[in-house]
Design a protein around this motif. Sequence first.
Motif, PDB file in Angstrom:
ATOM      1  N   ARG A  76       2.781  -1.205  -8.701  1.00 11.30           N
ATOM      2  CA  ARG A  76       2.480  -2.420  -7.931  1.00 11.30           C
ATOM      3  C   ARG A  76       3.353  -3.561  -8.454  1.00 11.30           C
ATOM      4  O   ARG A  76       2.885  -4.362  -9.257  1.00 11.30           O
TER       5      ARG A  76
ATOM      6  N   THR B 279       2.801   1.688  -3.368  1.00 10.89           N
ATOM      7  CA  THR B 279       1.906   2.133  -4.440  1.00 10.89           C
ATOM      8  C   THR B 279       1.525   3.593  -4.257  1.00 10.89           C
ATOM      9  O   THR B 279       1.485   4.366  -5.220  1.00 10.89           O
ATOM     10  N   ARG B 280       1.246   3.984  -3.016  1.00 10.68           N
ATOM     11  CA  ARG B 280       0.871   5.373  -2.734  1.00 10.68           C
ATOM     12  C   ARG B 280       1.999   6.331  -3.131  1.00 10.68           C
ATOM     13  O   ARG B 280       1.754   7.408  -3.662  1.00 10.68           O
TER      14      ARG B 280
ATOM     15  N   GLU C 275       0.832  -1.204   0.000  1.00 11.17           N
ATOM     16  CA  GLU C 275       0.000   0.000   0.000  1.00 11.17           C
ATOM     17  C   GLU C 275       0.868   1.257   0.000  1.00 11.17           C
ATOM     18  O   GLU C 275       0.640   2.181  -0.785  1.00 11.17           O
ATOM     19  N   GLN C 276       1.875   1.307   0.874  1.00  9.46           N
ATOM     20  CA  GLN C 276       2.743   2.477   0.952  1.00  9.46           C
ATOM     21  C   GLN C 276       3.540   2.655  -0.340  1.00  9.46           C
ATOM     22  O   GLN C 276       3.654   3.760  -0.857  1.00  9.46           O
TER      23      GLN C 276
ATOM     24  N   GLU D 258      -2.543  -5.353   0.493  1.00  5.00           N
ATOM     25  CA  GLU D 258      -2.120  -4.002   0.867  1.00  5.00           C
ATOM     26  C   GLU D 258      -1.145  -3.984   2.037  1.00  5.00           C
ATOM     27  O   GLU D 258      -0.238  -3.165   2.074  1.00  5.00           O
ATOM     28  N   ARG D 259      -1.327  -4.895   2.994  1.00  4.69           N
ATOM     29  CA  ARG D 259      -0.476  -4.897   4.198  1.00  4.69           C
ATOM     30  C   ARG D 259       0.734  -5.807   4.068  1.00  4.69           C
ATOM     31  O   ARG D 259       1.555  -5.875   4.976  1.00  4.69           O
TER      32      ARG D 259
END
Length: 130
Positions: free
Chosen positions: A46, A40-41, A37-38, A53-54
């Motif tokens: 990805r 990708t943000r 998640e981090q 995500e985690r």
Amino acid sequence: MIGVPAGKVTLTDRRTQHSWTVDVAAHELAPFPVTQEQYTRVTGERPSSATGERLPVEGVSWLDAVRFCNALSLREGLSPAYRLGAEGAEGGEGAAWDTAADGYRLPTEAEWEHACRAGTTGARYGPLDE
């Protein structure tokens, strides 16, 4: 980020059986891996083959990790720790560490070993506490 105190660590090249001691300055290290998640943000990419995500991001090169560190630094108003396309690098794809920068960076081998040993000197990792 958690503080890791200064110390000494003995590194060994298992191929040559050569060992040497390195002085490690106090530094900070993230207590958890970078999550998908981090990553990708920050990067919009990805790269991981497993999804979640985690879950920790995986499937990235060293240079991808360096680019992530620089992007995260800029995002948080810090000076990037790496100069990309450093001279002498193969195909101009290298990176040089700017030791004066206050941005995120990857730990050196000695810093990583020192942190993982948690105050012990042996080949096994020390006890982990809070």
